[in-house]
Design a protein around this motif. Structure first.
Motif, mmCIF file in Angstrom:
data_model
loop_
_atom_site.group_PDB
_atom_site.id
_atom_site.type_symbol
_atom_site.label_atom_id
_atom_site.label_comp_id
_atom_site.label_asym_id
_atom_site.label_seq_id
_atom_site.Cartn_x
_atom_site.Cartn_y
_atom_site.Cartn_z
ATOM 1 N N SER A 168 -41.057 13.940 -0.775
ATOM 2 C CA SER A 168 -41.326 15.172 -1.529
ATOM 3 C C SER A 168 -40.355 16.298 -1.170
ATOM 4 C CB SER A 168 -42.762 15.634 -1.265
ATOM 5 O OG SER A 168 -42.926 16.046 0.086
ATOM 6 N N SER A 206 -37.334 16.153 -1.184
ATOM 7 C CA SER A 206 -36.092 16.016 -1.950
ATOM 8 C C SER A 206 -35.910 17.159 -2.946
ATOM 9 C CB SER A 206 -36.088 14.679 -2.699
ATOM 10 O OG SER A 206 -37.161 14.628 -3.636
ATOM 11 N N THR A 207 -37.019 17.816 -3.337
ATOM 12 C CA THR A 207 -36.911 18.957 -4.265
ATOM 13 C C THR A 207 -36.049 20.066 -3.681
ATOM 14 O OG1 THR A 207 -39.133 18.447 -5.041
ATOM 15 C CG2 THR A 207 -38.241 20.586 -5.650
ATOM 16 N N THR A 246 -32.474 24.315 -4.644
ATOM 17 C CA THR A 246 -33.649 25.023 -5.135
ATOM 18 C C THR A 246 -34.469 25.492 -3.945
ATOM 19 O OG1 THR A 246 -33.774 23.716 -7.178
ATOM 20 C CG2 THR A 246 -35.770 24.858 -6.481
ATOM 21 N N THR A 291 -37.634 26.069 -2.704
ATOM 22 C CA THR A 291 -38.942 25.656 -3.212
ATOM 23 C C THR A 291 -40.006 26.730 -3.041
ATOM 24 O OG1 THR A 291 -39.420 24.578 -1.083
ATOM 25 C CG2 THR A 291 -38.456 23.213 -2.817
ATOM 26 N N ASN A 298 -42.878 27.681 -13.013
ATOM 27 C CA ASN A 298 -42.382 27.603 -11.631
ATOM 28 C C ASN A 298 -42.202 28.981 -10.999
ATOM 29 O OD1 ASN A 298 -41.638 26.133 -9.335
ATOM 30 N ND2 ASN A 298 -39.458 26.260 -9.820
ATOM 31 N N SER A 348 -42.012 23.685 -7.993
ATOM 32 C CA SER A 348 -41.044 23.066 -7.079
ATOM 33 C C SER A 348 -41.640 22.759 -5.708
ATOM 34 C CB SER A 348 -39.815 23.964 -6.927
ATOM 35 O OG SER A 348 -40.186 25.249 -6.454
ATOM 36 N N SER A 397 -44.858 19.135 -4.887
ATOM 37 C CA SER A 397 -44.751 17.778 -4.337
ATOM 38 C C SER A 397 -44.982 17.758 -2.832
ATOM 39 C CB SER A 397 -43.381 17.189 -4.661
ATOM 40 O OG SER A 397 -43.219 17.036 -6.047
#
Length: 521
Positions: free
Chosen positions: A113, A115-116, A154, A156, A200, A206, A209
């Motif tokens: 998770s 990886s976002t 990004t 998150t 978002n 984001s 996850s």
């Protein structure tokens, strides 16, 4: 009769010699005959045919004890405590190892998770040579190369997208009639920041996850504890059942020996005409009945030992009876009380699952919103005939982006799924609560019933022991029949086995109760 007084007896038969003297000294003819018959029985029965009346039974007793003799010849096995036994099971039980897989998968899902928020590296380049026209009659060629590299990420926590990109171009114009040959270098560096305002917003999507994976991991940790505890409970009971069957076999072995002695005495009395055939057969039936029970429990014990032998050597390890009594005392002293369901692990699992679903619901609601993003960009660049890394020019730009899928069926369906899962979980909570209350009441009721039965059975056993002692005296005085004596002895043995069974049941009730209310160790 005077000739008989000269009869010489062996020194080992001094008691029979005294009996013989009483026969001679007695003046009552009937009493003389009675003592004479009794003397002959005592003298010849141990070496006569009567000693073989139960030869088959003696062989059975030898077979019953054969395993004990074999074990002694191989060396005395070591005692294994309850804690040592559980430690061995913990280390070797495949089910426990399998249970850990789900937790490892949940832990791996956390890594996935993340990886976002990974930093993405991109790069590329090309070299070219083109024939082109500056006008209808002005043909030349352009050649050069360009490459780029960039990083994007990004954030998150806020949903912010950050992108940094570097470009470098070099190109040459040659062989044009209207344009002088020249070469240009064009480096540039661009930073772009994009912030979502609806979809978002503040990283709602984001960060979902990773947060969801962490919640799932916490749930799996509790589930692992519960699954391991439930799996171990069956093996805890198995340890005490192991002791139970061994103790029952000891009781039956003693009962067989006592019945053999009584049967042998009855056989001698029957051969001498002092007992009826029904007494003789009743004694034999009593022995055979115990032997059948012994075989049954021996087979049950073998099944338990076969199961345990998968994890450790049963031949080299023996359970401790003290552990059985210790756990019985513990389960007998504890007060089986009602415990609120909210304090249990099962309730905690449902609560955390509800938290996870509620959080997911809020995220999927956010996914129904359109994507409205604002961005700002700054770029530094330069163009010159010679290579230079000086980005002397600055370009600025701001803007917004808007995207909205008409219908958005995917997000709507996902939100509906979450709402249905929440409803299902509410029903599951009610079912689990009802099941918990039912089991709890059963354990409370069963434990109280077992404790009462143990008290009653204990008093009954005391009475039976006293009754048996009295009946033995009366039997020697011919005041009760052998059947009465056998019935009392059978009741006493059966009562001892029942007591052991009640204790084992109370221990199992204690283990299940502590597991249900999450008070177990």
């Amino acid at each position: 009769m005077k000739g008989l007084t000269k009869f010489k007896v062996n020194s080992k038969c001094s008691m029979m010699h005294n009996l013989f003297r009483k026969i001679v000294q007695s003046g009552d003819l009937n009493l003389r005959r009675f003592f004479l018959v009794l003397f002959i029985i005592c003298l010849f029965a141990p070496h006569g045919l009567v000693s073989h009346a139960f030869a088959g039974d003696e062989q059975t007793v030898k077979e019953v004890r054969q395993n004990d003799v074999t074990e002694k010849s191989l060396g005395k096995p070591e005692n294994i405590s309850f804690n040592s036994y559980i430690k061995l099971i913990n280390e070797k039980l495949p089910e426990l190892k399998s249970n850990r897989i789900a937790l490892l998968q949940a832990e791996n899902e956390i890594n996935r998770s993340k990886s976002t928020g990974d930093v993405n590296l991109s790069a590329g380049g090309e070299s070219y040579r083109n024939n082109t026209y500056s006008g209808i009659n002005d043909k030349g060629n352009v050649n050069g190369y360009n490459f780029y590299g960039g990083l994007s990420k990004t954030l998150t926590g806020t949903g912010t997208d950050v992108e940094l990109k570097y470009n470098y171009d070099k190109y040459s114009y040659k062989k044009f009639s209207t344009i002088n040959d020249y070469t240009a270098h064009n480096p540039s560096l661009t930073l772009k920041v994009t912030q979502p305002l609806l979809y978002n917003f503040l990283g709602k999507v984001s960060s979902y996850s990773e947060k969801n994976a962490k919640l799932q991991y916490e749930i799996e940790k509790i589930k692992l504890q519960e699954n391991n505890k439930s799996t171990l409970n069956s093996y805890k009971k198995l340890y005490f059942q192991w002791i139970l069957y061994k103790e029952i076999l000891k009781e039956l072995s003693d009962a067989i020996n006592n019945s053999k002695k009584l049967a042998a005495l009855t056989a001698r009395r029957y051969k001498a005409g002092l007992s009826d055939n029904d007494d003789y057969q009743a004694a034999r039936v009593s022995v055979y009945g115990y032997e059948v029970q012994y075989r049954e429990y021996q087979n049950s014990l073998k099944a338990i030992e076969n199961q345990m032998s998968l994890y450790f050597s049963v031949r080299n390890n023996m359970p401790l009876k003290e552990e059985f009594e210790k756990f019985y005392d513990l389960s007998n002293k504890i007060k089986f009380e009602t415990v609120d369901f909210s304090r249990t692990k099962s309730a905690e699992i449902i609560r955390k699952t509800m938290m996870e679903l509620s959080y997911s619901k809020s995220v999927y609601r956010n996914m129904l919103l359109p994507q409205l993003n604002v961005y700002g960009q700054i770029a530094g660049e330069n163009m010159s005939q010679e290579y230079s890394s000086d980005l002397k020019d600055r370009d600025y730009s701001v803007g917004f982006e808007f995207t909205y899928p008409l219908g958005n069926h995917s997000a709507q369906s996902s939100l509906k799924d979450i709402e249905l899962e929440i409803k299902s979980l509410n029903h599951e909570y009610e079912e689990t609560l009802n099941s918990y209350r039912k089991n709890l009441w059963n354990y409370v009721s069963e434990s109280g019933n077992l404790k009462e039965r143990l008290v009653i059975k204990s008093e009954s056993q005391k009475a039976l022991k006293s009754q048996l002692d009295t009946e033995k005296t009366k039997y020697r005085q011919a005041r009760v029949t052998l059947s009465d004596l056998i019935d009392t002895q059978n009741s006493l043995t059966s009562g001892e086995i029942d007591m052991l069974g009640y204790k084992y049941s109370l221990i199992c009730c204690y283990i299940d109760y502590m597991d249900l209310t999450d008070q177990g160790r």
